[in-house]
Design an enzyme around this catalytic site. Structure first.
Site, PDB file in Angstrom:
ATOM      1  CG  ASP A  22      -6.170  -2.244   3.106  1.00  0.00           C
ATOM      2  OD1 ASP A  22      -4.908  -2.132   4.247  1.00  0.00           O
ATOM      3  OD2 ASP A  22      -6.464  -1.250   2.378  1.00  0.00           O
ATOM      4  N   GLY A  23      -5.424  -3.810   5.991  1.00  0.00           N
ATOM      5  CA  GLY A  23      -5.194  -2.977   7.772  1.00  0.00           C
ATOM      6  C   GLY A  23      -4.833  -4.069   8.767  1.00  0.00           C
ATOM      7  N   GLY A  24      -2.954  -4.124   9.264  1.00  0.00           N
ATOM      8  CA  GLY A  24      -2.331  -4.065  10.392  1.00  0.00           C
ATOM      9  C   GLY A  24      -2.136  -5.656  10.465  1.00  0.00           C
ATOM     10  CG  HIS A  38      -4.327  -1.391  -2.185  1.00  0.00           C
ATOM     11  ND1 HIS A  38      -5.295  -2.036  -2.446  1.00  0.00           N
ATOM     12  CD2 HIS A  38      -4.663  -0.544  -0.806  1.00  0.00           C
ATOM     13  CE1 HIS A  38      -6.098  -1.549  -1.665  1.00  0.00           C
ATOM     14  NE2 HIS A  38      -5.956  -0.846  -0.734  1.00  0.00           N
ATOM     15  CG  MET A  97     -11.737  -1.788   4.303  1.00  0.00           C
ATOM     16  SD  MET A  97     -10.608  -1.269   3.831  1.00  0.00           S
ATOM     17  CE  MET A  97      -9.293  -0.756   5.089  1.00  0.00           C
ATOM     18  CB  SER A 112      -0.891   0.105   1.094  1.00  0.00           C
ATOM     19  OG  SER A 112      -1.136   0.631   1.407  1.00  0.00           O
ATOM     20  CG  ASP A 161      -5.615   2.839   0.295  1.00  0.00           C
ATOM     21  OD1 ASP A 161      -6.691   1.782   0.410  1.00  0.00           O
ATOM     22  OD2 ASP A 161      -4.724   2.764   1.143  1.00  0.00           O
ATOM     23  CG  MET A 171      -8.205   7.456   1.691  1.00  0.00           C
ATOM     24  SD  MET A 171      -7.194   7.717   2.987  1.00  0.00           S
ATOM     25  CE  MET A 171      -6.549   6.543   2.781  1.00  0.00           C
ATOM     26  CG  HIS A 200      -9.364   0.751  -1.319  1.00  0.00           C
ATOM     27  ND1 HIS A 200      -9.189   0.636  -0.122  1.00  0.00           N
ATOM     28  CD2 HIS A 200     -11.081   0.471  -1.036  1.00  0.00           C
ATOM     29  CE1 HIS A 200      -9.873   0.413   1.129  1.00  0.00           C
ATOM     30  NE2 HIS A 200     -11.067   0.629   0.148  1.00  0.00           N
ATOM     31  CG  MET A 213     -11.193   3.606   0.991  1.00  0.00           C
ATOM     32  SD  MET A 213     -10.329   3.621   2.347  1.00  0.00           S
ATOM     33  CE  MET A 213      -8.340   4.072   1.549  1.00  0.00           C
ATOM     34  N   GLY A 216       0.776  -2.059   4.508  1.00  0.00           N
ATOM     35  CA  GLY A 216       1.132  -0.610   4.427  1.00  0.00           C
ATOM     36  C   GLY A 216       2.531  -0.057   5.226  1.00  0.00           C
ATOM     37  CG  PHE A 243      -6.470   7.686   9.417  1.00  0.00           C
ATOM     38  CD1 PHE A 243      -5.983   8.706   9.519  1.00  0.00           C
ATOM     39  CD2 PHE A 243      -7.919   7.573  10.004  1.00  0.00           C
ATOM     40  CE1 PHE A 243      -7.000  10.387   9.936  1.00  0.00           C
ATOM     41  CE2 PHE A 243      -8.410   9.004  10.035  1.00  0.00           C
ATOM     42  CZ  PHE A 243      -7.726  10.561  10.295  1.00  0.00           C
TER      43      PHE A 243
END
Length: 221
Positions: free
Chosen positions: A174-176, A32, A136, A7, A34, A36, A65, A67, A196, A142
């Site tokens: 996606d995320g963490g 990836h 997600m 990301s 993002d 926003m 992606h 958002m 990320g 964020f």
């Protein structure tokens, strides 16, 4: 096939081309990106100009992606600027089938995305129409957040539903995602892994990518 998708929300934009060359060298298939709008999520990020510039310097798959609210009005321009996959949020439109049709009209892969608060069952009616589902693992908007463990249950449910209906489907998360939880994520059924902070940690991209790839290789064998 398991695919890693760095990301670039976590990137150093002054060195983005160098970062992309590292992705290519390490045989990372996806980037990836993002997008926003400051409304659907309380932040702003990449637009069509940035994606067009990235497209001009690489053949890697651009996993875009969105958002954004009312994604249908934006799909054409993101398809035309070089995206290969367009992900939109189930929560951002009351016409998901129309969004999917628009994406496929322009010859791109369609991905439907759900937030942590949305039930996995919400996307079941669309699984035979899309190429990919993005779950997600954090509240969108964020970088740097920790994975919400309960979101892996959504991955499991979507994978089980797709398998039971003979649906060939990529499931992205996606995320963490960290080396410490990657195997659990893979076991849940995700096969497109967005990284990320885990890739950009200490700006040691090659080392971090290799660590993730080693875990993926071990899992696959």
């Amino acid at each position: 096939m398991i695919k890693l998708a760095p990301s670039i929300l976590a990137s150093n934009m002054m060195h983005l081309e160098n970062e992309i060359r590292i992705f290519e060298k390490m045989n990372v298939p996806y980037i990836h990106i993002d997008v926003m709008d400051g409304l659907f999520v309380p932040n702003f990020s990449f637009g069509t100009a940035a994606i067009k510039n990235i497209r001009q310097i690489t053949d890697l798959v651009l996993d875009v992606h969105l958002m954004v609210y009312d994604p249908i009005k934006n799909i054409k321009m993101f398809c035309q600027c070089g995206a290969d996959i367009i992900a939109f949020h189930f929560e951002a439109t009351n016409k998901p089938l129309k969004a999917i049709d628009y994406i496929k009209k322009y010859g791109k892969k369609a991905c439907i995305t759900i937030n942590p608060s949305t039930m996995a069952e919400a996307v079941f009616p669309y699984l035979d129409c899309v190429d990919q589902v993005l779950v997600m693992g954090v509240v969108p908007g964020f970088g740097g957040q920790g994975l919400i463990p309960e979101t892996l249950n959504k991955v499991r449910k979507i994978r089980a539903y797709a398998d039971s209906h003979g649906t060939d489907l990529d499931i992205e998360i996606d995320g963490g995602i960290l080396p410490e939880n990657l195997r659990t994520v893979l076991e849940a059924g995700a096969n497109v892994i967005v990284g990320g902070s885990s890739i950009y940690k200490n700006y040691a991209l090659e080392e971090n990518i290799q660590k993730l790839c080693n875990i993926i290789k071990e899992y696959e064998t």
